[in-house]
Design a protein around this motif. Structure first.
Motif, mmCIF file in Angstrom:
data_model
loop_
_atom_site.group_PDB
_atom_site.id
_atom_site.type_symbol
_atom_site.label_atom_id
_atom_site.label_comp_id
_atom_site.label_asym_id
_atom_site.label_seq_id
_atom_site.Cartn_x
_atom_site.Cartn_y
_atom_site.Cartn_z
ATOM 1 N N LEU A 13 0.841 -1.193 0.000
ATOM 2 C CA LEU A 13 0.000 0.000 0.000
ATOM 3 C C LEU A 13 0.879 1.247 0.000
ATOM 4 O O LEU A 13 2.096 1.168 0.145
ATOM 5 C CB LEU A 13 -0.919 -0.016 1.224
ATOM 6 N N SER A 14 0.213 2.380 -0.173
ATOM 7 C CA SER A 14 0.966 3.627 -0.301
ATOM 8 C C SER A 14 0.226 4.749 0.416
ATOM 9 O O SER A 14 -0.998 4.711 0.558
ATOM 10 C CB SER A 14 1.114 3.946 -1.789
ATOM 11 N N GLN A 15 0.977 5.715 0.847
ATOM 12 C CA GLN A 15 0.333 6.877 1.474
ATOM 13 C C GLN A 15 -0.062 7.885 0.395
ATOM 14 O O GLN A 15 -1.040 8.610 0.530
ATOM 15 C CB GLN A 15 1.305 7.528 2.461
ATOM 16 N N ARG A 16 0.708 7.885 -0.695
ATOM 17 C CA ARG A 16 0.453 8.875 -1.752
ATOM 18 C C ARG A 16 -0.668 8.423 -2.682
ATOM 19 O O ARG A 16 -1.359 9.227 -3.272
ATOM 20 C CB ARG A 16 1.724 9.075 -2.588
ATOM 21 N N GLN A 17 -0.831 7.130 -2.832
ATOM 22 C CA GLN A 17 -1.750 6.620 -3.848
ATOM 23 C C GLN A 17 -2.812 5.727 -3.204
ATOM 24 O O GLN A 17 -2.479 4.801 -2.465
ATOM 25 C CB GLN A 17 -0.943 5.802 -4.856
ATOM 26 N N VAL A 18 -4.062 6.018 -3.501
ATOM 27 C CA VAL A 18 -5.139 5.152 -3.036
ATOM 28 C C VAL A 18 -5.099 3.874 -3.868
ATOM 29 O O VAL A 18 -4.952 3.935 -5.084
ATOM 30 C CB VAL A 18 -6.506 5.849 -3.253
ATOM 31 N N ARG A 19 -5.181 2.707 -3.206
ATOM 32 C CA ARG A 19 -5.084 1.463 -3.974
ATOM 33 C C ARG A 19 -6.300 0.551 -3.753
ATOM 34 O O ARG A 19 -6.756 0.404 -2.623
ATOM 35 C CB ARG A 19 -3.779 0.726 -3.624
ATOM 36 N N ARG A 20 -6.755 -0.027 -4.846
ATOM 37 C CA ARG A 20 -7.925 -0.914 -4.760
ATOM 38 C C ARG A 20 -7.488 -2.293 -4.307
ATOM 39 O O ARG A 20 -6.627 -2.919 -4.931
ATOM 40 C CB ARG A 20 -8.575 -1.054 -6.128
ATOM 41 N N LEU A 21 -8.148 -2.756 -3.279
ATOM 42 C CA LEU A 21 -7.817 -4.072 -2.735
ATOM 43 C C LEU A 21 -8.049 -5.163 -3.783
ATOM 44 O O LEU A 21 -7.291 -6.116 -3.898
ATOM 45 C CB LEU A 21 -8.681 -4.328 -1.495
ATOM 46 N N ARG A 22 -9.143 -4.971 -4.562
ATOM 47 C CA ARG A 22 -9.512 -6.005 -5.534
ATOM 48 C C ARG A 22 -8.454 -6.141 -6.625
ATOM 49 O O ARG A 22 -8.251 -7.220 -7.185
ATOM 50 C CB ARG A 22 -10.883 -5.654 -6.143
ATOM 51 N N VAL A 23 -7.786 -5.028 -6.947
ATOM 52 C CA VAL A 23 -6.731 -5.088 -7.966
ATOM 53 C C VAL A 23 -5.577 -5.959 -7.454
ATOM 54 O O VAL A 23 -5.075 -6.830 -8.161
ATOM 55 C CB VAL A 23 -6.236 -3.667 -8.318
ATOM 56 N N ILE A 24 -5.201 -5.728 -6.194
ATOM 57 C CA ILE A 24 -4.104 -6.516 -5.609
ATOM 58 C C ILE A 24 -4.493 -7.995 -5.592
ATOM 59 O O ILE A 24 -3.732 -8.871 -5.975
ATOM 60 C CB ILE A 24 -3.782 -5.998 -4.191
ATOM 61 N N GLU A 25 -5.730 -8.235 -5.163
ATOM 62 C CA GLU A 25 -6.216 -9.622 -5.107
ATOM 63 C C GLU A 25 -6.203 -10.269 -6.497
ATOM 64 O O GLU A 25 -5.720 -11.384 -6.673
ATOM 65 C CB GLU A 25 -7.639 -9.587 -4.545
ATOM 66 N N ASN A 26 -6.719 -9.529 -7.489
ATOM 67 C CA ASN A 26 -6.779 -10.092 -8.837
ATOM 68 C C ASN A 26 -5.406 -10.291 -9.453
ATOM 69 O O ASN A 26 -5.193 -11.235 -10.216
ATOM 70 C CB ASN A 26 -7.646 -9.214 -9.744
ATOM 71 N N LEU A 27 -4.472 -9.409 -9.128
ATOM 72 C CA LEU A 27 -3.098 -9.604 -9.598
ATOM 73 C C LEU A 27 -2.561 -10.924 -9.054
ATOM 74 O O LEU A 27 -2.037 -11.756 -9.788
ATOM 75 C CB LEU A 27 -2.205 -8.462 -9.122
ATOM 76 N N LEU A 28 -2.704 -11.117 -7.747
ATOM 77 C CA LEU A 28 -2.201 -12.331 -7.113
ATOM 78 C C LEU A 28 -2.841 -13.569 -7.724
ATOM 79 O O LEU A 28 -2.192 -14.590 -7.924
ATOM 80 C CB LEU A 28 -2.474 -12.293 -5.606
ATOM 81 N N ARG A 29 -4.130 -13.464 -8.024
ATOM 82 C CA ARG A 29 -4.836 -14.618 -8.571
ATOM 83 C C ARG A 29 -4.562 -14.812 -10.054
ATOM 84 O O ARG A 29 -5.051 -15.740 -10.664
ATOM 85 C CB ARG A 29 -6.346 -14.462 -8.340
#
Lengths: 477, 348
Positions: B10-26
């Motif tokens: 995660l980042s303080q500067r950038q809002v990140r979508r949890l689903r994107v991280i999940e889908n990348l991993l999958r």
């Protein structure tokens, strides 16, 4: 003239004597008699069909219900020197299946799951083979599991007819006379029955009554801290097996690992091999652990949860002491322990309303659900609603009866061995102090010679990575 | 994955979508996942945990939020940003940064891992003249590939060659990474340690240990691209272009002909929207030179759109464009421009 069984045993397997039951079963098969062998866990049932296949041309077809373990059996046979071995199950990829089918007639041993064999195209392929022997492994599943999990086992009788009644070997570690009768009836044969006592006199039986879960955990810790290892602790949940492995390792400092179906195949391989190599003191396992573990020196098996029936309990605790040395089987028992197996039973079974609704609109149901898949199977095989209802009711009664027997064992005041053997029609009335310790009798580990006296060496020396690579690749000689 | 592992993503500067991280991993390669994966600098996660269940990170993320290390932001999807406390903790933690991560999307990790591990086991047993052992459980294709490789290359010098090659690869990595990679190998009288066991030994999370191992494996696969490497025939096929075969074909049709995108769709018997998805996928995953940006994004288009869009790329929203601009430029053009701009940043 064909060489004697003993000569083949020596030449093909390097052994000089048979274990109990092996020779009788082989002799019957050599006389072309269908054979039902009821031999205890660890009696070497697989050797029977291996040796038969070794002596006779053609293919030995082994039907086994344990999907994940079939690959393991294939590997073990390869390790034992049999090269023409393959398994096809629903877990086998399409590409892999094609490769195997392309060489179908070349295999000496073929493992198939019942549902695979029941497929018409596969059955047609098998019909082309020259079968020397049909083996029904875990034959009690015809009776025990059939209606709940593996309905295809019920088709085996018809399949056997389609295969022109090949010589058939039925194997099981657990079958009372009613089950034996039912197996023979389902497979439409009158086999010669080979039974050996299922008793394992070198395994001391113990039930430990505890008041609640906290006490159970403490008692487990005490036992694991005091007992000589290696040992196996069985749990009925993967999560608990993992959590307890970690907790026990922290508490005892012993090398302990979890083993269950939730691990990757690579991790299962490593844990299994570490255990075989003596690098692990204890395995916290679910029922996924067992077959394929040829470890003779397991000193104890502890059950943390109540098993669903005495048959599976005997299978699991029977993994202790295959070397004949003094070993121990402990059942930890708390009030209300029967609730978990009861819940599991109910979860596995579609209720009456579901059955009726399914029969009214079979298409409306999702066959991914195991209960529905089972109903679909019955429906497709033309079994009526009433018959299915009766089947489920009868099966539920049987399971309740099996659980009641298990509970009776846990609560047995006098002789655990007698209670267990009686359930399988092999009563034993020679109770001694060396036989068992029911709930109210204290367990004396020292008297059994199972109390650990030396402290185990903590953490083995960890090699530097270069040294480790070198030991992997460079031989000293 | 533990909360501490997610904190690193995660980042303080950038809002990140949890689903994107999940889908990348999958390993879900939708254009949206790939685009945001690239924006977050997390494309290396692609397919690292294919067995991950949908929603499996929700609880992990919630733990970070409860600990006030991250906060949810309002959106139709769950999005997270590190709090100052989370940022401080992230900076204060020594966490492993894989050295070879940039190449990860270009390697079939499962293939390379299975082949490498089985080959090591086979060579190790061979070196010790042992023929009776349990092989690692792999699929039949792996077994066949390793068997074929082994029979072709088998010689008394093989073990030493593999040893030298692996030592060379692992020397380029941090000591602990070399240690973890080596300890995970199975061979003669060495069953190998599981990731969980190594995590306990080295007091790192299982995920961090796994990243080290992937780093080790990919370093070996990178070195095995050289033709004289003993594992070259076995591991070289694991390298692939990071775009799907179908997308490659679309890109080739666009670059080698003067057909319009809709004509390409007709020619390839795919939907016009698929052509555009393929091009976006290629644009994200391939170097800037591989895609004909000049043709797809003429100068006037770039100027037109850039004049109307905010400076920060992550603040771009197609729906915030005027209806007139939306009518003139479709979402494809808008997204392609964003990818191009992002790549300019990468190049700078």
């Amino acid at each position: 003239m064909m060489e004697s069984l003993t000569a083949s045993l020596k030449r093909g397997f390097g052994h000089t004597t048979f274990r109990e039951g092996q020779q009788a079963a082989l002799t019957a098969l050599e006389q072309h008699q269908d054979t039902l062998a009821v031999l205890p866990t660890g009696a070497g049932k697989t050797l029977i069909y291996q040796l038969y296949g070794y002596r006779h041309a053609g293919c030995v077809l082994i039907v086994s219900p344990l999907l994940a373990l079939m690959t393991d059996q294939v590997n073990r046979m390869r390790v034992a020197g049999f090269r023409r071995v393959a398994a096809i199950t629903s877990l086998t990829s399409y590409a892999e299946r094609q490769v195997i089918l392309a060489h179908f007639a070349d295999y000496q041993f073929l493992f198939l799951s019942p549902e695979m064999l029941a497929q018409p195209t596969m059955l047609a392929q098998v019909q082309q083979l020259r079968l020397s022997l049909l083996v029904i492994d875990e034959a009690h599943c015809i009776v025990q599991w059939g209606p709940d999990f593996r309905p295809e086992y019920l088709l085996l009788g018809a399949i056997r007819e389609r295969l022109a009644r090949p010589l058939t070997l039925m194997l099981t570690a657990t079958a009372d006379s009613a089950t034996q009768h039912e197996i023979a009836k389902q497979l439409r044969t009158t086999p010669q029955i080979i039974t050996e006592s299922i008793d394992r006199p070198n395994i001391f039986l113990d039930v430990e009554a505890v008041a609640n879960d906290a006490e159970k955990r403490e008692r487990l810790l005490q036992l694991v801290s005091q007992l000589v290892f290696p040992g196996v602790v069985y749990f009925s949940s993967k999560q608990l097996a993992s959590d307890m492995a970690q907790w026990l390792q922290e508490q005892t400092g012993l090398p302990i690992a979890a083993y269950h179906a939730g691990l990757s195949s690579e991790d299962r391989f490593k844990i299994q091999q570490q255990f075989m190599a003596g690098e692990l003191a204890v395995i916290c396992a679910t029922s996924a652990f067992g077959m394929g573990i040829d470890k003779n020196d397991i000193r104890y098996v502890i059950h943390y949860h109540l098993p669903t029936d005495l048959g599976s309990y005997a299978q699991e605790m029977g993994r202790a002491g295959r070397d004949g040395q003094q070993s121990l089987a402990v059942l930890l028992s708390a009030p209300g322990d029967e609730r978990l197996p009861l819940t599991l039973m109910e979860a596995n079974r579609p209720d009456d309303t579901t059955i009726q609704r399914f029969y009214a609109h079979p298409q409306a149901f999702d066959s991914d659900d195991p209960g529905i898949a089972l109903l679909t199977f019955y429906y497709q095989h033309g079994i009526s609603l009433a018959a299915v209802q009766t089947l489920f009711t009868r099966r539920e009664q049987e399971r309740h009866h099996a659980l009641a027997q298990m509970l009776a064992y846990a609560r047995e005041p006098d002789c655990l061995r007698d209670r267990w053997l009686t359930a399988f029609g092999q009563a034993d009335s020679t109770h001694t102090a060396k036989c068992c310790a029911p709930a109210k009798v204290p367990l004396d580990l020292a008297a059994l010679g199972l109390k650990r006296t030396v402290q185990p060496a903590v953490n083995p020396v960890t090699l530097d990575w270069r040294a480790r690579l070198e030991t992997l690749f460079l031989s000293n000689n | 994955m533990t909360p501490q592992d997610l904190l690193q993503l995660l980042s303080q500067r950038q809002v990140r979508r949890l689903r994107v991280i999940e889908n990348l991993l999958r390993g879900r390669k939708t254009v949206s996942t790939l685009y945001w994966g690239q924006r977050y600098g997390l494309l290396y996660l692609l397919g690292l945990d294919k067995a991950l269940q949908r929603g499996a990170l929700d609880q992990v993320a919630q733990t970070l939020v409860t600990q006030r290390l991250a906060a949810w932001t309002q959106d139709e999807q769950p999005q997270l940003r590190l709090t100052p406390a989370g940022h401080t903790q992230q900076q204060a933690t020594t966490y492993y940064h894989p050295q070879t991560a940039l190449t990860w999307p270009r390697v079939d990790l499962k293939l390379v891992t299975q082949r490498l591990f089985l080959a090591v086991q086979v060579v190790s047993q061979y070196a010790h003249h042992n023929v009776q052992y349990y092989p690692l459980m792999t699929d039949l294709a792996t077994q066949q590939a390793v068997r074929q490789w082994f029979h072709q290359i088998k010689s008394t010098a093989l073990a030493q060659m593999v040893l030298t090659a692996l030592t060379h690869s692992l020397t380029q990595l941090p000591e602990l990474t070399a240690m973890v990679t080596t300890a995970g190998l199975s061979g003669y009288q060495q069953p190998g340690q599981t990731t969980a066991q190594l995590a306990r030994t080295y007091q790192e999370s299982a995920w961090e240990i796994y990243l080290r191992r992937v780093d080790g494996v990919i370093q070996i696969a990178t070195d095995a691209r050289k033709r004289d490497h003993p594992l070259h025939p076995l591991l070289a096929p694991a390298w692939q272009t990071p775009v799907t075969r179908s997308a490659q074909a679309t890109l080739a049709a666009v670059t080698t002909t003067s057909l319009s995108l809709d004509q390409v769709a007709q020619q390839r018997h795919i939907k016009p929207s698929t052509v555009r998805e393929h091009l976006l996928e290629a644009a994200i995953m391939l170097p800037v030179t591989a895609v004909p940006y000049d043709r797809l994004l003429p100068q006037t288009t770039r100027q037109d759109l850039l004049a109307a869009l905010p400076g920060a790329l992550d603040d771009w929203e197609y729906m915030a464009l005027t209806p007139e601009l939306q009518a003139r430029y479709d979402f494809f053009t808008f997204r392609l421009l964003a990818i191009w701009c992002g790549k300019q940043g990468e190049m700078a």
